[in-house]
Design an enzyme around this catalytic site. Sequence first.
Site, PDB file in Angstrom:
ATOM      1  CB  ALA A   1      11.327  44.766  31.608  1.00 49.72           C
TER       2      ALA A   1
ATOM      3  N   GLY B   1     -12.360  62.194  59.242  1.00 47.08           N
ATOM      4  CA  GLY B   1     -12.301  61.433  60.478  1.00 47.08           C
ATOM      5  C   GLY B   1     -12.327  59.934  60.232  1.00 47.08           C
TER       6      GLY B   1
ATOM      7  CD  GLU C   1       6.460  55.856  34.663  1.00 52.10           C
ATOM      8  OE1 GLU C   1       6.581  56.957  34.105  1.00 52.10           O
ATOM      9  OE2 GLU C   1       5.559  55.054  34.407  1.00 52.10           O
TER      10      GLU C   1
END
Length: 390
Positions: free
Chosen positions: A127, A340, A364
Amino acid sequence: MDFALSDDERAIRDTAREFVTREVMPLEPELLRRERAHLPGLEPGQLRELQLRARKFGFWGLDTPDGYGGMGLPAVTQSLIWTEVGRTFVPFRFGGEADNILFHADDGQKREYLLPTIEGERRSCFAITEPGAGSDAANIRLTARRDGDDWILDGEKTFITGGNEADFAIVIAVTDRDRDVRRGGSTAFLVDRDMGWRSEFIQTMGEGGPASLIFENVRVPARNVLGEIGQGFALAMQWIGKGRYVIPSHALGIAERALAMAIDHANTRHTFGRPIGENQAIGWMLADSETELEAARWLVLRAAWTVDAGLDPRHASSMAKLYGAGMVNRVVDRVMQVHGGMGYTRELPIERWYRQVRLLRIFEGTDEMQRLIISRDLLRGYTKLGGHLA
């Protein structure tokens, strides 16, 4: 100059391919079926079982030193393996891994956090990102203040991968407001969920989702400082740098699998009495995709090679991350075009990849941050044109 794989590299790569093909890919139809029914993907127990099967194959702790029960593989070999993992859209990764900066833990922390994480008994998350910071990692605001022998953490982290499932977080916090975060003002902490932080799920365009982590007067013992006080930003950059050749390695596998699907479709789908691959528009999409895929492959392998050679990998890894992430987005877009309308449905994994790979240009280290790093290195003379051959 020899571009061939060594016998060991080829053997490990082929064994990883065999495992992914035999054990992981058969789960793909069920995964797509569940997602079409708006059900969660595979259960954590199923993925854990796959990791244990892989352990019997000999794949456990690709980057983990052998002293901790891992394989301790060179970066180039790891890159080859992550490319094989990228061939499947099942969210699988080999077990026996831990955040690379957890190896900076002291002996007590290793027993409590590192070793259980390697064994899969604990789950971590990293974190650093905050709502007001994003790519500006040095602008973090979550604070840690001393209170006797403890630290009190206050603030919020966001877009944290694995934050909903983790039982502990590696948190980068400001510990000295008078110092630059990059130069001694931040520290890394090991923070158990039961110390008081909570996570909130963030819905994204991809499968699953990251989390916001909320810290309100969370008390952390001083023994939970990871590394040294003031070392937080340096550890954070070490963590982030690891992914900059792993992420594009994974992207190579996605692009290879998707392009193979497009080639097969171009050979078997007929319009106006002939295979669509005979149309120049389709053929050029395949040619461009193969060319970009091969260019990305060598950028990624060179970045991994710089790690193994003991060179500074930041410049090469930034180029690999930038080009690899862009390449897989362009390839998947062309593959959808070749298929498609069918490519746009959830009967095939193409639209799933289309959403998944968009994240690779953001997390990141965004494209823009990679360009900043590359250009800065050139302008300041930190690298030479021509790289290690200059």
